[in-house]
Design a protein around this motif. Structure first.
Motif, PDB file in Angstrom:
ATOM      1  N   ASP A   1      41.479 -29.879 -13.046  1.00 28.31           N
ATOM      2  CA  ASP A   1      41.174 -28.507 -12.622  1.00 28.31           C
ATOM      3  C   ASP A   1      40.981 -28.212 -10.965  1.00 28.31           C
ATOM      4  OD1 ASP A   1      41.342 -27.279 -15.003  1.00 28.31           O
ATOM      5  OD2 ASP A   1      39.568 -28.013 -15.782  1.00 28.31           O
ATOM      6  N   VAL A   2      40.803 -29.670 -10.447  1.00 27.27           N
ATOM      7  CA  VAL A   2      40.555 -29.783  -8.875  1.00 27.27           C
ATOM      8  C   VAL A   2      41.641 -29.427  -8.113  1.00 27.27           C
ATOM      9  CG1 VAL A   2      39.816 -31.136  -7.010  1.00 27.27           C
ATOM     10  CG2 VAL A   2      38.864 -31.487  -9.433  1.00 27.27           C
ATOM     11  N   THR A   3      41.709 -28.135  -7.231  1.00 27.46           N
ATOM     12  CA  THR A   3      42.936 -27.783  -6.388  1.00 27.46           C
ATOM     13  C   THR A   3      42.896 -28.692  -5.070  1.00 27.46           C
ATOM     14  OG1 THR A   3      41.683 -25.780  -5.791  1.00 27.46           O
ATOM     15  CG2 THR A   3      43.080 -25.581  -7.808  1.00 27.46           C
ATOM     16  N   ALA A   4      43.985 -28.903  -4.557  1.00 23.80           N
ATOM     17  CA  ALA A   4      44.505 -29.092  -3.464  1.00 23.80           C
ATOM     18  C   ALA A   4      43.872 -27.965  -2.042  1.00 23.80           C
ATOM     19  CB  ALA A   4      45.872 -29.849  -3.169  1.00 23.80           C
ATOM     20  N   PRO A   5      43.535 -28.419  -0.964  1.00 23.09           N
ATOM     21  CA  PRO A   5      42.954 -27.286  -0.140  1.00 23.09           C
ATOM     22  C   PRO A   5      44.080 -26.676   0.360  1.00 23.09           C
ATOM     23  CG  PRO A   5      42.455 -29.536   0.523  1.00 23.09           C
ATOM     24  CD  PRO A   5      43.244 -29.824  -0.508  1.00 23.09           C
ATOM     25  N   THR A   6      45.223 -27.085   0.734  1.00 26.28           N
ATOM     26  CA  THR A   6      46.301 -26.169   1.203  1.00 26.28           C
ATOM     27  C   THR A   6      47.215 -25.646   0.159  1.00 26.28           C
ATOM     28  OG1 THR A   6      47.800 -27.992   1.769  1.00 26.28           O
ATOM     29  CG2 THR A   6      46.190 -27.097   3.638  1.00 26.28           C
ATOM     30  N   THR A   7      47.749 -26.394  -0.650  1.00 28.76           N
ATOM     31  CA  THR A   7      48.713 -26.063  -1.555  1.00 28.76           C
ATOM     32  C   THR A   7      48.211 -25.190  -2.941  1.00 28.76           C
ATOM     33  OG1 THR A   7      48.646 -28.110  -2.781  1.00 28.76           O
ATOM     34  CG2 THR A   7      50.287 -27.660  -1.009  1.00 28.76           C
ATOM     35  N   GLY A   8      46.982 -25.569  -3.358  1.00 24.83           N
ATOM     36  CA  GLY A   8      46.328 -25.165  -4.399  1.00 24.83           C
ATOM     37  C   GLY A   8      46.696 -25.549  -5.679  1.00 24.83           C
TER      38      GLY A   8
END
Length: 191
Positions: free
Chosen positions: A115-122
């Motif tokens: 559930d953790v999303t990457a900062p730029t791609t999401g």
């Protein structure tokens, strides 16, 4: 079975090449855009990092299939065949255990980061840890096949040492093998 595995490794090599090409386009394109147009590709760094991680693990699978990983072989080379078999079996069992630990840890990390999303791609950060899962499963399969070949006696004495001390030693062996292959052809031509 070997043909299927070889085809799968060739397919992985193609995927790795495509990933490398995508990395080059992303990074070079980002540099050009920054310096010439004062803009950039936002996701370039993140996607390139992920591609590099996946390339590393997929490349390790191919290298494992080709017995291309480096190791220390000076002691094992001097052992009799029965001792080489024992060392190879113990080494494979130890590697299977390590792969099991890697698989468990990677699955746990993938679940934690799902559930953790990457900062730029999401995108989900589990993508990073899934590369370890794929590696552990594929490498475990290859290790089990080699272990099965060892137990059933379908492994030659030359294959009992599956690592090389250095890349130079591997290249020297390839050159010598190629020269030996050319020598019989040259002798036939002389007759």
């Amino acid at each position: 079975m070997n043909r299927w595995i070889d085809r799968a490794c060739r397919g992985l090599e193609g995927v790795i090449a495509a990933m490398l090409a995508a990395m080059v386009v992303l990074v070079f394109g980002n540099v050009v855009l920054r310096y010439l147009f004062n803009s950039g590709i936002t996701v370039s760094e993140e996607v390139s990092r992920w591609l590099f991680i996946w390339m590393t693990f997929l490349g390790a699978i191919v290298a494992l299939r080709e017995h291309g990983h480096l190791g220390v072989d000076m002691v094992v080379q001097r052992l009799p065949a029965w001792a080489k078999k024992i060392c190879l079996g113990l080494g494979h069992l130890l590697m299977l255990y390590i792969l099991w630990l890697l698989l468990q840890g990677s699955i746990a990390q993938a679940r934690i980061n799902w559930d953790v999303t990457a900062p730029t791609t999401g995108a989900s950060m589990a993508i990073v840890y899934l590369s370890c899962v794929v590696f552990a499963v594929c490498a475990g399969f290859l290790m089990l096949l080699d272990l099965l070949r060892l137990v059933t006696g379908k492994i030659s004495e030359a294959e009992l040492v599956m690592v090389q001390e250095s890349e130079e030693a591997v290249q020297l062996q390839q050159i010598l093998a190629a020269q030996e292959g050319d020598a019989p052809a040259a002798r036939k031509g002389e007759k």
